[in-house]
Design a protein around this motif. Structure first.
Motif, PDB file in Angstrom:
ATOM      1  N   GLN A  27      22.002  18.076 -90.148  1.00 25.08           N
ATOM      2  CA  GLN A  27      21.491  17.750 -91.480  1.00 25.08           C
ATOM      3  C   GLN A  27      22.668  17.377 -92.378  1.00 25.08           C
ATOM      4  O   GLN A  27      23.006  18.083 -93.331  1.00 25.08           O
ATOM      5  CB  GLN A  27      20.744  18.943 -92.088  1.00 25.08           C
ATOM      6  N   PRO A  28      23.335  16.263 -92.098  1.00 21.87           N
ATOM      7  CA  PRO A  28      24.588  15.942 -92.793  1.00 21.87           C
ATOM      8  C   PRO A  28      24.427  15.699 -94.290  1.00 21.87           C
ATOM      9  O   PRO A  28      25.417  15.733 -95.015  1.00 21.87           O
ATOM     10  CB  PRO A  28      25.064  14.674 -92.070  1.00 21.87           C
ATOM     11  N   ARG A  29      23.211  15.451 -94.766  1.00 20.51           N
ATOM     12  CA  ARG A  29      23.014  15.188 -96.199  1.00 20.51           C
ATOM     13  C   ARG A  29      22.749  16.454 -97.003  1.00 20.51           C
ATOM     14  O   ARG A  29      22.615  16.396 -98.227  1.00 20.51           O
ATOM     15  CB  ARG A  29      21.857  14.213 -96.388  1.00 20.51           C
ATOM     16  N   LEU A  30      22.653  17.586 -96.335  1.00 16.63           N
ATOM     17  CA  LEU A  30      22.334  18.843 -97.010  1.00 16.63           C
ATOM     18  C   LEU A  30      23.607  19.676 -97.170  1.00 16.63           C
ATOM     19  O   LEU A  30      24.099  20.249 -96.203  1.00 16.63           O
ATOM     20  CB  LEU A  30      21.294  19.630 -96.212  1.00 16.63           C
ATOM     21  N   PRO A  31      24.173  19.765 -98.393  1.00 18.59           N
ATOM     22  CA  PRO A  31      25.359  20.610 -98.591  1.00 18.59           C
ATOM     23  C   PRO A  31      24.978  22.087 -98.545  1.00 18.59           C
ATOM     24  O   PRO A  31      23.976  22.509 -99.120  1.00 18.59           O
ATOM     25  CB  PRO A  31      25.853  20.197 -99.978  1.00 18.59           C
ATOM     26  N   VAL A  32      25.775  22.864 -97.846  1.00 16.10           N
ATOM     27  CA  VAL A  32      25.528  24.298 -97.691  1.00 16.10           C
ATOM     28  C   VAL A  32      26.770  25.054 -98.153  1.00 16.10           C
ATOM     29  O   VAL A  32      27.896  24.704 -97.775  1.00 16.10           O
ATOM     30  CB  VAL A  32      25.203  24.647 -96.225  1.00 16.10           C
ATOM     31  N   ARG A  33      26.567  26.059 -98.964  1.00 17.60           N
ATOM     32  CA  ARG A  33      27.683  26.884 -99.429  1.00 17.60           C
ATOM     33  C   ARG A  33      27.946  27.985 -98.426  1.00 17.60           C
ATOM     34  O   ARG A  33      27.063  28.795 -98.111  1.00 17.60           O
ATOM     35  CB  ARG A  33      27.350  27.490-100.793  1.00 17.60           C
ATOM     36  N   ALA A  34      29.167  28.032 -97.904  1.00 22.25           N
ATOM     37  CA  ALA A  34      29.561  29.039 -96.917  1.00 22.25           C
ATOM     38  C   ALA A  34      30.528  30.021 -97.566  1.00 22.25           C
ATOM     39  O   ALA A  34      31.595  29.619 -98.055  1.00 22.25           O
ATOM     40  CB  ALA A  34      30.208  28.382 -95.704  1.00 22.25           C
ATOM     41  N   THR A  35      30.158  31.298 -97.592  1.00 17.99           N
ATOM     42  CA  THR A  35      31.010  32.351 -98.137  1.00 17.99           C
ATOM     43  C   THR A  35      31.522  33.198 -96.983  1.00 17.99           C
ATOM     44  O   THR A  35      30.739  33.659 -96.150  1.00 17.99           O
ATOM     45  CB  THR A  35      30.232  33.227 -99.131  1.00 17.99           C
ATOM     46  N   LEU A  36      32.844  33.393 -96.925  1.00 18.25           N
ATOM     47  CA  LEU A  36      33.482  34.080 -95.807  1.00 18.25           C
ATOM     48  C   LEU A  36      34.153  35.354 -96.305  1.00 18.25           C
ATOM     49  O   LEU A  36      34.898  35.334 -97.302  1.00 18.25           O
ATOM     50  CB  LEU A  36      34.529  33.188 -95.131  1.00 18.25           C
ATOM     51  N   THR A  37      33.932  36.459 -95.600  1.00 18.29           N
ATOM     52  CA  THR A  37      34.556  37.730 -95.942  1.00 18.29           C
ATOM     53  C   THR A  37      34.938  38.463 -94.668  1.00 18.29           C
ATOM     54  O   THR A  37      34.276  38.308 -93.627  1.00 18.29           O
ATOM     55  CB  THR A  37      33.612  38.588 -96.810  1.00 18.29           C
TER      56      THR A  37
ATOM     57  N   GLN B 111      24.342  29.429 -97.730  1.00 13.00           N
ATOM     58  CA  GLN B 111      23.362  29.291 -98.800  1.00 13.00           C
ATOM     59  C   GLN B 111      23.071  27.811 -99.043  1.00 13.00           C
ATOM     60  O   GLN B 111      23.940  27.085 -99.534  1.00 13.00           O
ATOM     61  CB  GLN B 111      23.891  29.933-100.091  1.00 13.00           C
ATOM     62  N   PRO B 112      21.864  27.357 -98.701  1.00 12.60           N
ATOM     63  CA  PRO B 112      21.478  25.989 -99.047  1.00 12.60           C
ATOM     64  C   PRO B 112      21.416  25.828-100.562  1.00 12.60           C
ATOM     65  O   PRO B 112      21.415  26.819-101.290  1.00 12.60           O
ATOM     66  CB  PRO B 112      20.099  25.838 -98.404  1.00 12.60           C
ATOM     67  N   PRO B 113      21.367  24.590-101.067  1.00 12.93           N
ATOM     68  CA  PRO B 113      21.383  24.377-102.521  1.00 12.93           C
ATOM     69  C   PRO B 113      20.294  25.136-103.248  1.00 12.93           C
ATOM     70  O   PRO B 113      20.526  25.694-104.306  1.00 12.93           O
ATOM     71  CB  PRO B 113      21.187  22.858-102.657  1.00 12.93           C
ATOM     72  N   ASP B 114      19.079  25.164-102.708  1.00 11.11           N
ATOM     73  CA  ASP B 114      17.963  25.864-103.351  1.00 11.11           C
ATOM     74  C   ASP B 114      17.389  26.847-102.357  1.00 11.11           C
ATOM     75  O   ASP B 114      16.633  26.482-101.467  1.00 11.11           O
ATOM     76  CB  ASP B 114      16.885  24.872-103.790  1.00 11.11           C
ATOM     77  N   THR B 115      17.776  28.129-102.475  1.00 14.17           N
ATOM     78  CA  THR B 115      17.337  29.136-101.502  1.00 14.17           C
ATOM     79  C   THR B 115      15.873  29.487-101.660  1.00 14.17           C
ATOM     80  O   THR B 115      15.316  30.230-100.855  1.00 14.17           O
ATOM     81  CB  THR B 115      18.179  30.411-101.651  1.00 14.17           C
ATOM     82  N   ARG B 116      15.212  28.928-102.733  1.00 16.95           N
ATOM     83  CA  ARG B 116      13.789  29.205-102.882  1.00 16.95           C
ATOM     84  C   ARG B 116      12.959  28.389-101.907  1.00 16.95           C
ATOM     85  O   ARG B 116      11.818  28.699-101.621  1.00 16.95           O
ATOM     86  CB  ARG B 116      13.353  28.888-104.316  1.00 16.95           C
TER      87      ARG B 116
END
Length: 372
Positions: free
Chosen positions: A154-164, A181-186
């Protein structure tokens, strides 16, 4: 308690290796002997070490608090799997240790397949280096990181990746927890491939493969005899569009590029001008005479580079590929190499499809060798 922890680590490592062996069923048939040796080695490991350790621990009785610890671990595993956000545990090299159900749904990759493979390989090529670098820094305890990535399917869907960084009790080294986290988690997450493929869809795909094989047979039977180049020219026309987004035909044991069919607006001319000798995957297929199936191919330059120096797989947005030798029988002379690409959100090549192409490749080689 130390013995119990050590046994838990050994058992967890064994489970991960078994998952890798299950995923290795996609290797060419010629390499199955190596996989069998690995499986036998793991069985010996169970018989000679894990089982005696288990019997000894069982004979000693549970250590104080051991039952509670096992219960807590089972609870944590259940929480991890049912956690509503997509999460994954990876090491400093981004190799997946665990992938929860939500992450499998988002990435389109089953947990058993993902285990033991680099998580960076599920991202678009442009994001892999940055993700590896950030994961390595987090594993070195240099602080948490966050970055935006794109999944390859899904190259057009930006996803936020948080690393810990984490240090679970059954892990010998620091691991990295990745929260996606996708742009709209709802919005509901995409369903996994398994959820989209009921039995009826599987039967439909089998029927499509049968129709494709029939079309290829007709094309080969009506091709001119004694003209290998003419026979090979008919093959891409059958496969392009209905089966693969890109079809690349190279002729001969020392391959010469003959035909390239790709999507409209794609770098077809650049791929046609490419020398197959500069394509490691093509040359390896011609040399070994064994087919190759890759999902989210890595490294990106395995199919060589174009005249500008850009990797062909990156420019073509390839998400899965098949590279098969054209041989009439196993170990026989190679008449050419056929390369098939799928791009974007299209389903990756399956093992059944790879098998069908392998059968067609033998028929193509026989037609090319037919005397005039």
């Amino acid at each position: 308690m130390a013995d119990t922890d050590r046994f838990s680590e050994d058992l967890a490592d064994f489970v991960r290796r078994v998952a890798e062996l299950k995923a290795s069923r996609a290797v060419p048939s010629g390499d199955l002997g190596t996989m069998l040796d690995a499986a036998l080695f793991e069985l010996d490991h169970v018989a000679e070490r894990l089982w005696p350790d288990f019997e000894r621990l069982a004979a000693d009785g549970p250590a104080v608090g051991a039952t509670a610890v096992w219960d807590d671990q089972r609870l944590l595993r259940a929480v991890f799997q049912r956690f509503p956000l997509p999460v994954a545990l990876v090491d400093g090299e981004t190799v997946v240790r665990r992938l929860n159900t939500a992450a499998a749904d988002l990435t389109g990759v089953r947990g058993g397949y993902a285990t033991g493979r680099p998580f960076a390989g599920f991202l678009t090529p442009s994001d892999r280096t940055a993700f590896r670098s950030q994961a390595a820094a987090v594993a070195r305890r240099e602080g948490d990181r966050s970055l935006t990535v794109r999944l390859q399917h899904q190259p057009r869907l930006p996803v936020r990746a948080t690393l810990t960084a984490l240090r679970p009790g059954n892990e010998p080294r620091t691991v990295v927890l990745v929260v996606l986290q996708p742009p709209d988690t709802r919005e509901p997450l995409p369903r996994s491939v398994r959820g989209q493929t009921p039995d009826l869809a599987e039967a439909t795909r089998n029927a499509e493969l049968l129709e494709l094989t029939d079309a290829m047979t007709v094309a080969l039977l009506t091709a001119p005899s004694g003209d290998p180049t003419g026979v090979l020219a008919r093959v891409p026309e059958v496969l392009h569009g209905r089966f693969a987004d890109w079809v690349i035909a190279d002729e001969g044991a020392q391959p010469r590029r003959r035909t390239v069919l790709g999507p409209e607006g794609g770098p077809v001319a650049d791929v046609l001008a490419q020398d197959p000798a500069d394509c490691p995957l093509v040359m390896e297929t011609a040399r070994c005479g064994a087919p190759t199936l890759q999902v989210r191919p890595d490294p990106p330059d395995s199919f060589g580079r174009d005249a500008s120096g850009a990797p062909v797989l990156v420019r073509a947005h390839v998400t899965s590929l098949l590279c098969v030798p054209l041989t009439a029988e196993p170990g026989g002379p190679v008449e050419g190499v056929l390369s098939l690409f799928r791009t974007g959100a299209r389903l990756a090549f399956s093992m059944a499809e790879a098998r069908a192409v392998d059968v067609m490749s033998r028929h193509i080689a026989l037609a090319m060798r037919r005397p005039g």
